[in-house]
Write a protein that holds these residues in place. Sequence first.
Motif, PDB file in Angstrom:
ATOM      1  N   VAL A 172       0.441   2.680 -10.126  1.00 32.49           N
ATOM      2  CA  VAL A 172       0.143   1.664  -9.126  1.00 32.49           C
ATOM      3  C   VAL A 172      -0.610   0.524  -9.809  1.00 32.49           C
ATOM      4  O   VAL A 172      -1.739   0.711 -10.278  1.00 32.49           O
ATOM      5  CB  VAL A 172      -0.709   2.240  -7.970  1.00 32.49           C
ATOM      6  CG1 VAL A 172      -1.020   1.148  -6.954  1.00 32.49           C
ATOM      7  CG2 VAL A 172      -0.007   3.408  -7.307  1.00 32.49           C
ATOM      8  N   ARG A 173       0.019  -0.634  -9.895  1.00 29.74           N
ATOM      9  CA  ARG A 173      -0.592  -1.830 -10.473  1.00 29.74           C
ATOM     10  C   ARG A 173      -1.223  -1.539 -11.848  1.00 29.74           C
ATOM     11  O   ARG A 173      -2.367  -1.903 -12.110  1.00 29.74           O
ATOM     12  CB  ARG A 173      -1.644  -2.412  -9.527  1.00 29.74           C
ATOM     13  CG  ARG A 173      -1.062  -2.887  -8.193  1.00 29.74           C
ATOM     14  CD  ARG A 173      -2.115  -3.622  -7.377  1.00 29.74           C
ATOM     15  NE  ARG A 173      -3.257  -2.764  -7.069  1.00 29.74           N
ATOM     16  CZ  ARG A 173      -3.299  -1.946  -6.024  1.00 29.74           C
ATOM     17  NH1 ARG A 173      -2.278  -1.862  -5.196  1.00 29.74           N
ATOM     18  NH2 ARG A 173      -4.361  -1.199  -5.814  1.00 29.74           N
ATOM     19  N   ASP A 180      -8.234   4.742  -4.284  1.00 35.01           N
ATOM     20  CA  ASP A 180      -7.114   3.824  -4.041  1.00 35.01           C
ATOM     21  C   ASP A 180      -6.823   3.778  -2.544  1.00 35.01           C
ATOM     22  O   ASP A 180      -6.528   4.800  -1.925  1.00 35.01           O
ATOM     23  CB  ASP A 180      -5.867   4.284  -4.802  1.00 35.01           C
ATOM     24  CG  ASP A 180      -4.716   3.311  -4.650  1.00 35.01           C
ATOM     25  OD1 ASP A 180      -4.575   2.423  -5.501  1.00 35.01           O
ATOM     26  OD2 ASP A 180      -3.955   3.427  -3.667  1.00 35.01           O
ATOM     27  N   SER A 216      -4.521   1.541  -1.120  1.00 36.89           N
ATOM     28  CA  SER A 216      -3.421   0.586  -1.027  1.00 36.89           C
ATOM     29  C   SER A 216      -2.421   0.926   0.070  1.00 36.89           C
ATOM     30  O   SER A 216      -1.539   0.120   0.378  1.00 36.89           O
ATOM     31  CB  SER A 216      -2.695   0.496  -2.376  1.00 36.89           C
ATOM     32  OG  SER A 216      -2.196   1.757  -2.775  1.00 36.89           O
ATOM     33  N   HIS A 217      -2.517   2.110   0.675  1.00 39.61           N
ATOM     34  CA  HIS A 217      -1.586   2.503   1.730  1.00 39.61           C
ATOM     35  C   HIS A 217      -2.309   2.610   3.064  1.00 39.61           C
ATOM     36  O   HIS A 217      -3.473   3.012   3.134  1.00 39.61           O
ATOM     37  CB  HIS A 217      -0.931   3.848   1.415  1.00 39.61           C
ATOM     38  CG  HIS A 217       0.117   3.770   0.356  1.00 39.61           C
ATOM     39  ND1 HIS A 217       1.331   3.145   0.549  1.00 39.61           N
ATOM     40  CD2 HIS A 217       0.134   4.229  -0.921  1.00 39.61           C
ATOM     41  CE1 HIS A 217       2.050   3.234  -0.555  1.00 39.61           C
ATOM     42  NE2 HIS A 217       1.345   3.889  -1.465  1.00 39.61           N
ATOM     43  N   ARG A 218      -1.607   2.256   4.131  1.00 40.07           N
ATOM     44  CA  ARG A 218      -2.139   2.422   5.474  1.00 40.07           C
ATOM     45  C   ARG A 218      -2.185   3.898   5.831  1.00 40.07           C
ATOM     46  O   ARG A 218      -1.480   4.728   5.257  1.00 40.07           O
ATOM     47  CB  ARG A 218      -1.247   1.693   6.475  1.00 40.07           C
ATOM     48  CG  ARG A 218      -1.207   0.186   6.301  1.00 40.07           C
ATOM     49  CD  ARG A 218      -0.050  -0.424   7.074  1.00 40.07           C
ATOM     50  NE  ARG A 218       0.007   0.051   8.453  1.00 40.07           N
ATOM     51  CZ  ARG A 218       1.059  -0.150   9.239  1.00 40.07           C
ATOM     52  NH1 ARG A 218       2.125  -0.773   8.778  1.00 40.07           N
ATOM     53  NH2 ARG A 218       1.049   0.294  10.485  1.00 40.07           N
TER      54      ARG A 218
END
Length: 363
Positions: free
Chosen positions: A273-274, A312, A314-316
């Motif tokens: 991720v990134r 992290d 980054s997800h709902r």
Amino acid sequence: MDSLTQFVLGAAVSTAVLGPKLGPRKAAILGGVLGTLPDLDVFLPFDDPVDSFVLHRGWTHSLVTHALAAPLIGEVLVRLVKPLRDHRWATWLAVFLCLSTHALLDAMTIYGTRILWPLYKDPVGVGSVFIIDPLYTLPLLGVVIWALSRKTWTSALARGTAAALVFSTGYLALSAGLQAHMEARARTVYENAGLQPDKVLAIAGPFNTVLWKVIGVEGDAYHNLYLSLLDGDEQPQIYSHPRRPDLTACLEDNEAFEKLAWFSRGFFKAEEVRGRIVVSDLRMGMTPAYVFRFAVAEIESAGAREITPVRDMSHRAMSDGDGDWLVARLMGNMVARAAELDGSSEDLSAGLRMKCSVVPYVK
């Protein structure tokens, strides 16, 4: 479990033991406070988010600690609360039960609770109940409200308190039986699909024990199943995703990763991720929105460099359409979950894509 549930469990236990001696109202308040004490470990300082995750529900949730603390806390109560002065043993017992039932209830969820620390340091996490389950909590809440409204002890309140505690305990036993049933059913589904998972774990769905999430870990992949007690004869869909062993191979001697692998009992996956390697605990949450995801390394041209772990987010919490899907699947309707279908398009041979070496850790 959630704070309300732990409060009412402690209050109900204390009411049953000390209600005739202290009065139902005071006994319920005292038990509710005692029932929340183990969770005060959330205020303990930890070095990083991974430690905060894996070390929560540690020594404060140990039955050994509770056995040692009960006489100390109980003696303070005996000396401070006049009606308890002639009931030392009952007071000590009430304190131990309020503390220990908190830990035992937490152990029925999937998070993990070190109930026998330091004799046995691994966390116990059964996963047969969700962290919030109204069917467990509401009977206890009802009897506690009843106790709080009464100054004097009555035989009717005694019967009601006993009934609520018996029902809630029986519900936990039922949930464990349902979990075993769902795991056996899932193994059959996997076998019919030609899959042979090394590990299978059924986890109670959100707020209920009718819908279950089942995880099957098989080498480089994991397979999600969603099974309802109301399912018909139609075969449920299996959603398969890569675990990315090529990335975890880059985490040799990565302390944060080793803690996560241990705590998750092998139910984890890695992803990029990134530009970072993120490790997720597969037991809590649903693909791709796992609740506990931690970036533990940065990918560089020479390999993977260990970093101070970062949570992290980054997800709902829920993917689009999950609410309607959850209700439909709960009722036994074989509806595909869109978020799983998107993830299932990933190449399960992803482990062949990346080769890397470990870069020395520099803070």
